[in-house]
Scaffold this active site. Structure first.
Site, mmCIF file in Angstrom:
data_model
loop_
_atom_site.group_PDB
_atom_site.id
_atom_site.type_symbol
_atom_site.label_atom_id
_atom_site.label_comp_id
_atom_site.label_asym_id
_atom_site.label_seq_id
_atom_site.Cartn_x
_atom_site.Cartn_y
_atom_site.Cartn_z
ATOM 1 N N HIS A 75 -129.734 29.925 11.560
ATOM 2 C CA HIS A 75 -129.208 30.916 12.493
ATOM 3 C C HIS A 75 -127.684 30.990 12.454
ATOM 4 O O HIS A 75 -127.116 32.028 12.140
ATOM 5 C CB HIS A 75 -129.726 30.542 13.893
ATOM 6 C CG HIS A 75 -129.275 31.439 14.994
ATOM 7 N ND1 HIS A 75 -129.784 31.363 16.266
ATOM 8 C CD2 HIS A 75 -128.335 32.404 15.055
ATOM 9 C CE1 HIS A 75 -129.208 32.260 17.040
ATOM 10 N NE2 HIS A 75 -128.311 32.900 16.327
ATOM 11 N N HIS A 117 -122.528 33.491 13.326
ATOM 12 C CA HIS A 117 -123.430 33.358 12.176
ATOM 13 C C HIS A 117 -122.556 33.213 10.931
ATOM 14 O O HIS A 117 -122.863 33.772 9.891
ATOM 15 C CB HIS A 117 -124.333 34.592 12.073
ATOM 16 C CG HIS A 117 -125.021 34.943 13.354
ATOM 17 N ND1 HIS A 117 -125.232 36.240 13.759
ATOM 18 C CD2 HIS A 117 -125.536 34.157 14.332
ATOM 19 C CE1 HIS A 117 -125.860 36.233 14.939
ATOM 20 N NE2 HIS A 117 -126.048 34.989 15.308
ATOM 21 N N HIS A 136 -120.070 31.490 19.516
ATOM 22 C CA HIS A 136 -121.343 31.443 18.776
ATOM 23 C C HIS A 136 -121.246 32.417 17.620
ATOM 24 O O HIS A 136 -120.994 33.604 17.826
ATOM 25 C CB HIS A 136 -122.526 31.822 19.660
ATOM 26 C CG HIS A 136 -123.762 32.108 18.849
ATOM 27 N ND1 HIS A 136 -124.290 31.189 17.955
ATOM 28 C CD2 HIS A 136 -124.542 33.208 18.742
ATOM 29 C CE1 HIS A 136 -125.349 31.716 17.360
ATOM 30 N NE2 HIS A 136 -125.518 32.947 17.816
ATOM 31 N N GLU A 153 -128.307 36.347 23.878
ATOM 32 C CA GLU A 153 -128.030 34.916 23.679
ATOM 33 C C GLU A 153 -126.929 34.366 24.590
ATOM 34 O O GLU A 153 -126.375 33.307 24.301
ATOM 35 C CB GLU A 153 -127.653 34.656 22.221
ATOM 36 C CG GLU A 153 -128.774 34.928 21.252
ATOM 37 C CD GLU A 153 -128.468 34.334 19.892
ATOM 38 O OE1 GLU A 153 -129.073 33.316 19.554
ATOM 39 O OE2 GLU A 153 -127.605 34.887 19.179
#
Ligand SMILES: [Zn+2]
Length: 251
Positions: free
Chosen positions: A182, A114, A112, A93
């Site tokens: 996500h 979760h 980024h 990613e």
């Protein structure tokens, strides 16, 4: 190997120059802080733009954030090609980072995650909104990236430049974007501010869920209040950074 983009050294991009060791040390600390604070789990990642070359960024090889060291940090161009791969496994990613740096010249760090308390707000009709002064940076309507609109049915991962550019478009000028089903992405002008935003996005989501559980209408922060807070020049993000850093093992 979980990388989709074979890259040989004949076509590898040139380096933006040697990295400032202090900037790399902050990037390593950011990885470990965000893992320690429960924002990053075994997955998720954080990057910085190359301080000396706006068209390059630094991101770890594919490893869990809690155990990253300076030796794991790799340099990429904004198409997310590695400068010197050395056979290392890369995050699938990583396009999140390259495409946001392309779209947002003001952004110098990207997280980024979760982070778990945030995910429900990406899949329900309840909007994530700033509930306390610490999360005034959420003042704008928090955007929510719907990968189905970008590429139909996928495994939800940001696997290529198309997905990354779609996410960057959804993020627009905001400090944070949800990613439906996500996680989320937080951005900022520097690593310390961006880590702060990633941690307080998670805190805000937790507090908002608690306020919802109490029942009744919620008195959220007014946009004017958010502006007054984010416009302050006497905010010292270094203060919590120092505390978060004191709790992690520095390799
Ligand atoms: Zn992810």
């Amino acid at each position: 190997m979980n990388d989709q983009t074979p890259n040989d050294q004949t076509s590898a991009p040139r380096s933006g120059g040697p990295a400032d060791p202090a900037a790399i040390a902050d990037l390593v600390a950011a990885n470990r802080i965000l893992a320690d604070q429960g924002v990053l789990d075994g997955y998720g990642h954080v990057s910085i733009r190359h301080p000396g070359a706006a068209d390059r960024y630094f991101l770890s090889r594919s490893r869990s954030p809690a155990v990253i060291t300076a030796e794991d940090i790799m340099e990429f161009d904004l198409n997310s090609n590695p400068v010197d791969r050395q056979g290392r496994l890369m995050y699938i990613e990583r396009f999140i980072h390259g495409e946001i740096y392309k779209a947002r010249p003001d952004v110098n760090a990207v997280v980024h995650s979760h982070s778990p308390a945030v995910i429900p707000f990406g899949v329900s009709t309840v909007k994530l909104r700033p509930i306390c002064h610490m999360s005034a940076f959420l003042k704008n309507d928090v955007p929510n990236f719907e990968i189905r609109d970008c590429d139909g049915m996928t495994d939800l991962l940001i696997r290529n430049a198309k997905h990354g550019a779609g996410l960057a478009r959804t993020l627009g000028g905001s400090n944070m974007a949800l990613m439906r089903g996500h996680g989320n992405v937080c951005v900022g002008p520097d690593i310390v501010t961006t880590v702060y935003r990633a941690i307080y996005t998670e805190v805000n989501a937790r507090l908002q869920a608690q306020a919802i559980a109490l029942g009744g209408p919620i008195n959220f922060m007014a946009p004017e209040e958010c502006d007054l807070i984010t416009g302050r020049r006497d905010v010292h993000y270094q203060r919590p950074w120092e505390m978060w850093k004191s709790r992690i093992a520095i390799p």
